[in-house]
Design a protein around this motif. Structure first.
Motif, PDB file in Angstrom:
ATOM      1  N   GLU A  55       0.832  -1.206   0.000  1.00 20.21           N
ATOM      2  CA  GLU A  55       0.000   0.000   0.000  1.00 20.21           C
ATOM      3  C   GLU A  55       0.871   1.263   0.000  1.00 20.21           C
ATOM      4  OE1 GLU A  55      -3.596   2.065   2.581  1.00 20.21           O
ATOM      5  OE2 GLU A  55      -2.966   0.015   3.039  1.00 20.21           O
ATOM      6  N   ILE A  56       1.934   1.246   0.781  1.00 18.82           N
ATOM      7  CA  ILE A  56       2.854   2.392   0.820  1.00 18.82           C
ATOM      8  C   ILE A  56       3.477   2.612  -0.549  1.00 18.82           C
ATOM      9  CG2 ILE A  56       5.099   3.153   1.727  1.00 18.82           C
ATOM     10  CD1 ILE A  56       4.251   1.882   4.405  1.00 18.82           C
ATOM     11  N   ASP A  57       3.879   1.521  -1.198  1.00 19.57           N
ATOM     12  CA  ASP A  57       4.477   1.642  -2.528  1.00 19.57           C
ATOM     13  C   ASP A  57       3.501   2.256  -3.520  1.00 19.57           C
ATOM     14  OD1 ASP A  57       6.785   0.538  -1.521  1.00 19.57           O
ATOM     15  OD2 ASP A  57       6.391  -1.477  -2.324  1.00 19.57           O
ATOM     16  N   LEU A  58       2.235   1.815  -3.465  1.00 21.53           N
ATOM     17  CA  LEU A  58       1.227   2.387  -4.360  1.00 21.53           C
ATOM     18  C   LEU A  58       1.026   3.880  -4.091  1.00 21.53           C
ATOM     19  CD1 LEU A  58      -1.495  -0.419  -4.440  1.00 21.53           C
ATOM     20  CD2 LEU A  58      -0.016   0.309  -6.316  1.00 21.53           C
ATOM     21  N   LEU A  59       0.983   4.248  -2.815  1.00 21.25           N
ATOM     22  CA  LEU A  59       0.802   5.662  -2.477  1.00 21.25           C
ATOM     23  C   LEU A  59       1.994   6.500  -2.945  1.00 21.25           C
ATOM     24  CD1 LEU A  59      -0.734   5.309   1.085  1.00 21.25           C
ATOM     25  CD2 LEU A  59      -1.893   6.112  -0.975  1.00 21.25           C
ATOM     26  N   LEU A  60       3.194   5.974  -2.784  1.00 19.92           N
ATOM     27  CA  LEU A  60       4.374   6.709  -3.243  1.00 19.92           C
ATOM     28  C   LEU A  60       4.374   6.877  -4.759  1.00 19.92           C
ATOM     29  CD1 LEU A  60       7.173   5.242  -0.957  1.00 19.92           C
ATOM     30  CD2 LEU A  60       6.260   7.563  -0.946  1.00 19.92           C
ATOM     31  N   GLU A  61       3.973   5.831  -5.477  1.00 20.09           N
ATOM     32  CA  GLU A  61       3.882   5.947  -6.935  1.00 20.09           C
ATOM     33  C   GLU A  61       2.863   7.011  -7.329  1.00 20.09           C
ATOM     34  OE1 GLU A  61       3.098   2.102  -8.583  1.00 20.09           O
ATOM     35  OE2 GLU A  61       4.979   1.276  -7.822  1.00 20.09           O
ATOM     36  N   ALA A  62       1.724   7.023  -6.642  1.00 21.33           N
ATOM     37  CA  ALA A  62       0.697   8.030  -6.946  1.00 21.33           C
ATOM     38  C   ALA A  62       1.222   9.435  -6.663  1.00 21.33           C
ATOM     39  CB  ALA A  62      -0.559   7.753  -6.120  1.00 21.33           C
ATOM     40  N   LEU A  63       1.937   9.596  -5.544  1.00 21.71           N
ATOM     41  CA  LEU A  63       2.502  10.915  -5.226  1.00 21.71           C
ATOM     42  C   LEU A  63       3.540  11.342  -6.256  1.00 21.71           C
ATOM     43  CD1 LEU A  63       2.885  10.718  -1.353  1.00 21.71           C
ATOM     44  CD2 LEU A  63       1.331  12.175  -2.649  1.00 21.71           C
ATOM     45  N   MET A  64       4.331  10.399  -6.722  1.00 21.64           N
ATOM     46  CA  MET A  64       5.341  10.733  -7.731  1.00 21.64           C
ATOM     47  C   MET A  64       4.673  11.174  -9.034  1.00 21.64           C
ATOM     48  SD  MET A  64       8.139   7.735  -6.890  1.00 21.64           S
ATOM     49  CE  MET A  64       8.929   7.851  -8.462  1.00 21.64           C
ATOM     50  N   GLU A  65       3.572  10.495  -9.419  1.00 20.81           N
ATOM     51  CA  GLU A  65       2.847  10.889 -10.624  1.00 20.81           C
ATOM     52  C   GLU A  65       2.244  12.280 -10.462  1.00 20.81           C
ATOM     53  OE1 GLU A  65      -0.022   7.926 -11.662  1.00 20.81           O
ATOM     54  OE2 GLU A  65       1.505   6.351 -11.803  1.00 20.81           O
ATOM     55  N   VAL A  66       1.660  12.552  -9.307  1.00 27.09           N
ATOM     56  CA  VAL A  66       1.065  13.867  -9.052  1.00 27.09           C
ATOM     57  C   VAL A  66       2.151  14.937  -9.078  1.00 27.09           C
ATOM     58  CG1 VAL A  66      -0.038  15.275  -7.263  1.00 27.09           C
ATOM     59  CG2 VAL A  66      -0.945  13.016  -7.806  1.00 27.09           C
ATOM     60  N   ASP A  67       3.301  14.649  -8.490  1.00 22.93           N
ATOM     61  CA  ASP A  67       4.402  15.606  -8.486  1.00 22.93           C
ATOM     62  C   ASP A  67       4.874  15.901  -9.907  1.00 22.93           C
ATOM     63  OD1 ASP A  67       6.261  17.270  -7.094  1.00 22.93           O
ATOM     64  OD2 ASP A  67       7.821  15.769  -7.509  1.00 22.93           O
ATOM     65  N   ALA A  68       4.962  14.868 -10.730  1.00 27.53           N
ATOM     66  CA  ALA A  68       5.373  15.073 -12.125  1.00 27.53           C
ATOM     67  C   ALA A  68       4.334  15.916 -12.870  1.00 27.53           C
ATOM     68  CB  ALA A  68       5.573  13.732 -12.814  1.00 27.53           C
ATOM     69  N   GLN A  69       3.041  15.657 -12.629  1.00 32.85           N
ATOM     70  CA  GLN A  69       1.983  16.440 -13.270  1.00 32.85           C
ATOM     71  C   GLN A  69       2.028  17.894 -12.800  1.00 32.85           C
ATOM     72  OE1 GLN A  69      -1.574  14.319 -12.287  1.00 32.85           O
ATOM     73  NE2 GLN A  69      -1.251  12.735 -13.838  1.00 32.85           N
ATOM     74  N   GLU A  70       2.250  18.101 -11.497  1.00 31.29           N
ATOM     75  CA  GLU A  70       2.334  19.471 -10.983  1.00 31.29           C
ATOM     76  C   GLU A  70       3.524  20.205 -11.590  1.00 31.29           C
ATOM     77  OE1 GLU A  70       2.430  19.227  -6.739  1.00 31.29           O
ATOM     78  OE2 GLU A  70       0.257  19.057  -6.567  1.00 31.29           O
ATOM     79  N   GLU A  71       4.629  19.515 -11.753  1.00 30.87           N
ATOM     80  CA  GLU A  71       5.807  20.144 -12.366  1.00 30.87           C
ATOM     81  C   GLU A  71       5.518  20.536 -13.807  1.00 30.87           C
ATOM     82  OE1 GLU A  71       9.396  21.853 -12.619  1.00 30.87           O
ATOM     83  OE2 GLU A  71       8.521  21.009 -10.798  1.00 30.87           O
TER      84      GLU A  71
END
Length: 99
Positions: A55-71
């Motif tokens: 679950e932590i890995d999935l959340l981190l992947e989602a955060l990384m995708e959101v961070d890339a989109q925000e950038e």
């Protein structure tokens, strides 16, 4: 010491050893059962830890995708603001025909 006293002494000794043996066997049985329960609990905890890690890995992947989109959005916004400041002056009016 007579033979009867010796026989009684040995009988008492044997009785105490049997009693000690039975007590130790009971302790061993309890400890073995407790150990089996602890091992089962440890396996259950391992399964729970793996689920949480997934679950932590999935959340981190989602955060990384959101961070890339925000950038990407920040870059796009910065570029659009830079273009807006370049063209912020009003354009000259188109020439009119005077005939």
């Amino acid at each position: 010491m007579s033979l009867s006293d010796l026989a009684k002494s040995q009988a008492n000794s044997n009785g105490r050893y049997k009693e000690k043996f039975n007590n130790l066997r009971e302790v061993y049985t309890r400890v073995s059962a407790a150990r089996a329960n602890h091992e089962k609990d440890l396996q259950s905890a391992g399964v729970i830890m793996q689920r949480l890690q997934d679950e932590i890995d999935l959340l981190l992947e989602a955060l990384m995708e959101v961070d890339a989109q925000e950038e990407a959005i920040r870059r796009e916004l910065y570029n659009s603001q830079a273009n807006a400041t370049t063209y912020s002056h009003p354009l000259p009016a188109p020439p009119t025909s005077q005939q």
